[in-house]
Design a protein around this motif. Structure first.
Motif, PDB file in Angstrom:
ATOM      1  N   ALA A  79       0.828  -1.207   0.000  1.00  0.00           N
ATOM      2  CA  ALA A  79       0.000   0.000   0.000  1.00  0.00           C
ATOM      3  C   ALA A  79       0.863   1.258   0.000  1.00  0.00           C
ATOM      4  O   ALA A  79       0.556   2.241  -0.694  1.00  0.00           O
ATOM      5  CB  ALA A  79      -0.938  -0.013   1.209  1.00  0.00           C
ATOM      6  N   VAL A  80       1.942   1.233   0.766  1.00  0.00           N
ATOM      7  CA  VAL A  80       2.834   2.402   0.818  1.00  0.00           C
ATOM      8  C   VAL A  80       3.541   2.599  -0.520  1.00  0.00           C
ATOM      9  O   VAL A  80       3.644   3.738  -1.023  1.00  0.00           O
ATOM     10  CB  VAL A  80       3.863   2.235   1.959  1.00  0.00           C
ATOM     11  N   LEU A  81       4.022   1.524  -1.125  1.00  0.00           N
ATOM     12  CA  LEU A  81       4.686   1.659  -2.425  1.00  0.00           C
ATOM     13  C   LEU A  81       3.723   2.184  -3.490  1.00  0.00           C
ATOM     14  O   LEU A  81       4.102   3.002  -4.332  1.00  0.00           O
ATOM     15  CB  LEU A  81       5.261   0.312  -2.863  1.00  0.00           C
ATOM     16  N   ARG A  82       2.482   1.711  -3.489  1.00  0.00           N
ATOM     17  CA  ARG A  82       1.493   2.226  -4.446  1.00  0.00           C
ATOM     18  C   ARG A  82       1.266   3.719  -4.228  1.00  0.00           C
ATOM     19  O   ARG A  82       1.152   4.482  -5.185  1.00  0.00           O
ATOM     20  CB  ARG A  82       0.162   1.482  -4.301  1.00  0.00           C
ATOM     21  N   GLU A  83       1.214   4.131  -2.985  1.00  0.00           N
ATOM     22  CA  GLU A  83       1.024   5.555  -2.675  1.00  0.00           C
ATOM     23  C   GLU A  83       2.213   6.366  -3.184  1.00  0.00           C
ATOM     24  O   GLU A  83       2.051   7.417  -3.812  1.00  0.00           O
ATOM     25  CB  GLU A  83       0.865   5.733  -1.167  1.00  0.00           C
ATOM     26  N   ILE A  84       3.432   5.872  -2.953  1.00  0.00           N
ATOM     27  CA  ILE A  84       4.626   6.582  -3.428  1.00  0.00           C
ATOM     28  C   ILE A  84       4.677   6.565  -4.957  1.00  0.00           C
ATOM     29  O   ILE A  84       4.998   7.579  -5.591  1.00  0.00           O
ATOM     30  CB  ILE A  84       5.894   5.956  -2.820  1.00  0.00           C
ATOM     31  N   ASN A  85       4.353   5.425  -5.560  1.00  0.00           N
ATOM     32  CA  ASN A  85       4.339   5.344  -7.022  1.00  0.00           C
ATOM     33  C   ASN A  85       3.460   6.428  -7.633  1.00  0.00           C
ATOM     34  O   ASN A  85       3.803   7.029  -8.659  1.00  0.00           O
ATOM     35  CB  ASN A  85       3.820   3.979  -7.480  1.00  0.00           C
ATOM     36  N   GLN A 122      -3.108   5.120   6.493  1.00  0.00           N
ATOM     37  CA  GLN A 122      -1.839   4.766   7.115  1.00  0.00           C
ATOM     38  C   GLN A 122      -0.719   4.796   6.090  1.00  0.00           C
ATOM     39  O   GLN A 122       0.399   5.271   6.368  1.00  0.00           O
ATOM     40  CB  GLN A 122      -1.941   3.381   7.750  1.00  0.00           C
ATOM     41  N   ALA A 123      -1.005   4.306   4.890  1.00  0.00           N
ATOM     42  CA  ALA A 123       0.014   4.292   3.829  1.00  0.00           C
ATOM     43  C   ALA A 123       0.423   5.709   3.448  1.00  0.00           C
ATOM     44  O   ALA A 123       1.603   5.979   3.201  1.00  0.00           O
ATOM     45  CB  ALA A 123      -0.515   3.551   2.609  1.00  0.00           C
ATOM     46  N   LYS A 124      -0.532   6.619   3.398  1.00  0.00           N
ATOM     47  CA  LYS A 124      -0.218   8.003   3.037  1.00  0.00           C
ATOM     48  C   LYS A 124       0.701   8.634   4.083  1.00  0.00           C
ATOM     49  O   LYS A 124       1.675   9.318   3.733  1.00  0.00           O
ATOM     50  CB  LYS A 124      -1.492   8.824   2.906  1.00  0.00           C
ATOM     51  N   THR A 125       0.426   8.400   5.347  1.00  0.00           N
ATOM     52  CA  THR A 125       1.253   8.962   6.416  1.00  0.00           C
ATOM     53  C   THR A 125       2.680   8.421   6.341  1.00  0.00           C
ATOM     54  O   THR A 125       3.658   9.177   6.433  1.00  0.00           O
ATOM     55  CB  THR A 125       0.644   8.634   7.789  1.00  0.00           C
ATOM     56  N   ILE A 126       2.810   7.118   6.167  1.00  0.00           N
ATOM     57  CA  ILE A 126       4.144   6.506   6.087  1.00  0.00           C
ATOM     58  C   ILE A 126       4.874   6.980   4.836  1.00  0.00           C
ATOM     59  O   ILE A 126       6.078   7.266   4.876  1.00  0.00           O
ATOM     60  CB  ILE A 126       4.033   4.973   6.099  1.00  0.00           C
ATOM     61  N   ALA A 127       4.149   7.102   3.723  1.00  0.00           N
ATOM     62  CA  ALA A 127       4.774   7.590   2.484  1.00  0.00           C
ATOM     63  C   ALA A 127       5.290   9.006   2.665  1.00  0.00           C
ATOM     64  O   ALA A 127       6.404   9.336   2.216  1.00  0.00           O
ATOM     65  CB  ALA A 127       3.776   7.524   1.340  1.00  0.00           C
ATOM     66  N   ASP A 128       4.506   9.863   3.317  1.00  0.00           N
ATOM     67  CA  ASP A 128       4.944  11.242   3.586  1.00  0.00           C
ATOM     68  C   ASP A 128       6.251  11.235   4.378  1.00  0.00           C
ATOM     69  O   ASP A 128       7.210  11.955   4.041  1.00  0.00           O
ATOM     70  CB  ASP A 128       3.876  11.996   4.381  1.00  0.00           C
ATOM     71  N   ASP A 129       6.292  10.425   5.429  1.00  0.00           N
ATOM     72  CA  ASP A 129       7.475  10.379   6.300  1.00  0.00           C
ATOM     73  C   ASP A 129       8.699   9.859   5.550  1.00  0.00           C
ATOM     74  O   ASP A 129       9.804  10.412   5.664  1.00  0.00           O
ATOM     75  CB  ASP A 129       7.202   9.488   7.514  1.00  0.00           C
ATOM     76  N   LEU A 130       8.540   8.792   4.769  1.00  0.00           N
ATOM     77  CA  LEU A 130       9.671   8.198   4.052  1.00  0.00           C
ATOM     78  C   LEU A 130      10.188   9.128   2.964  1.00  0.00           C
ATOM     79  O   LEU A 130      11.418   9.264   2.788  1.00  0.00           O
ATOM     80  CB  LEU A 130       9.266   6.859   3.447  1.00  0.00           C
ATOM     81  N   MET A 131       9.307   9.771   2.248  1.00  0.00           N
ATOM     82  CA  MET A 131       9.757  10.680   1.181  1.00  0.00           C
ATOM     83  C   MET A 131      10.485  11.884   1.767  1.00  0.00           C
ATOM     84  O   MET A 131      11.457  12.362   1.181  1.00  0.00           O
ATOM     85  CB  MET A 131       8.569  11.097   0.327  1.00  0.00           C
TER      86      MET A 131
END
Length: 283
Positions: free
Chosen positions: A166-172, A267-276
């Motif tokens: 889910a996080v990778l799809r959000e980042i993609n 949850q995926a959006k929050t984690i994607a924000d933090d990782l990016m």
């Protein structure tokens, strides 16, 4: 490998170098050596031309060529394949992915070129069991031969969790589409959708930040997969008369599938924000 090589002439140069390297390897071996070759691209890029060219190359260099194909249980195969698509930048959600692949190239279609090229006695199909790589090799070539290869015990390429997907799809989704000529869908192959230009280095960070259970099919999706692959197994049986019983492992799946998949988008959006932000990946 060939995946991702899109620049003009890049695949031809890779092929020329690869063949030259293999010729050098073969020339250094004793005449009676057994050589084991394995490459997932033989399945991913399955076409009659590829099968014929591969077998012609091998038959001109070896006295005997035996092909061995393992078929994974469909639900495990599809969730793993979906995870790989997402890792490579594809943005489809799982339901859309399943709809496309179940309407397209299942096992019989991907194996078709090899069935047409290799004699029946030269191609063996087996059930793939979820086991360590060294155990699988021992089953395929014999314990003595596998022991000679000194197989390492470490395992790699572990499946990503449902949250990691889910996080990778959000980042993609935050990166533009690849504009070069696509190479991931030859002959109607098994990669779907257009890739994004997301940097590959982020995948390891996502995996580390998102432990948890792997992606699962829902009960409804499992039923769809079973029906599609049952028909596909019948189609393969018509072309290949000496198949192991329950080759596709469609029995005994149990009742562990969830009715619905948890919505991980917030949850995926929050984690994607933090990782990016942490790894300075611009949108």
């Amino acid at each position: 490998g060939l995946v991702g090589r899109v620049a003009p002439g890049a695949r031809a140069r890779y092929r020329t170098r690869f063949i030259a390297e293999r010729e050098t390897d073969l020339a250094a071996l004793p005449r009676d050596t057994t050589v084991i070759l394995s490459d997932e691209a033989l399945y991913i890029f399955g076409s009659l031309e590829l099968a014929q060219a591969t077998m012609s190359f091998l038959r001109s260099r070896f006295d005997r060529v035996q092909c061995l194909a393992y078929l994974r249980r469909p639900d495990s195969y599809l969730t793993s394949l979906y995870s790989q698509n997402v890792k490579m930048g594809v943005g489809l959600d799982l339901p859309d992915f399943l709809e496309r692949i179940l309407a397209g190239r299942l096992y019989s279609a991907q194996l078709g070129p090899w069935l047409e090229t290799v004699s029946p006695e030269g191609l063996e199909l087996r059930r793939f069991r979820e086991q360590r790589g060294d155990a699988l090799l021992q089953e395929g070539i014999g314990a003595a031969a596998a022991d000679d290869l000194r197989i390492a015990g470490a395992e790699g390429n572990a499946s990503r969790s449902a949250l990691a997907c889910a996080v990778l799809r959000e980042i993609n989704s935050r990166f533009p589409l690849v504009t070069e000529t696509p190479v991931l869908v030859p002959q109607g192959g098994i990669f779907f959708g257009q890739r994004r230009t997301r940097p590959g280095k982020i995948t390891a960070h996502v995996a580390a930040a998102c432990p948890g259970p792997p992606l699962q099919l829902t009960k409804r999706e499992r039923a769809q997969v079973k029906a599609a692959f049952a028909a596909d197994e019948q189609a393969l049986t018509r072309r290949f008369t000496d198949l192991p019983s329950d080759l596709y492992q469609l029995d005994g799946w149990g009742d562990g599938a969830p009715e619905h998949r948890e919505d991980l988008s917030a949850q995926a959006k929050t984690i994607a924000d933090d990782l990016m932000r942490e790894h300075a990946l611009g949108e």
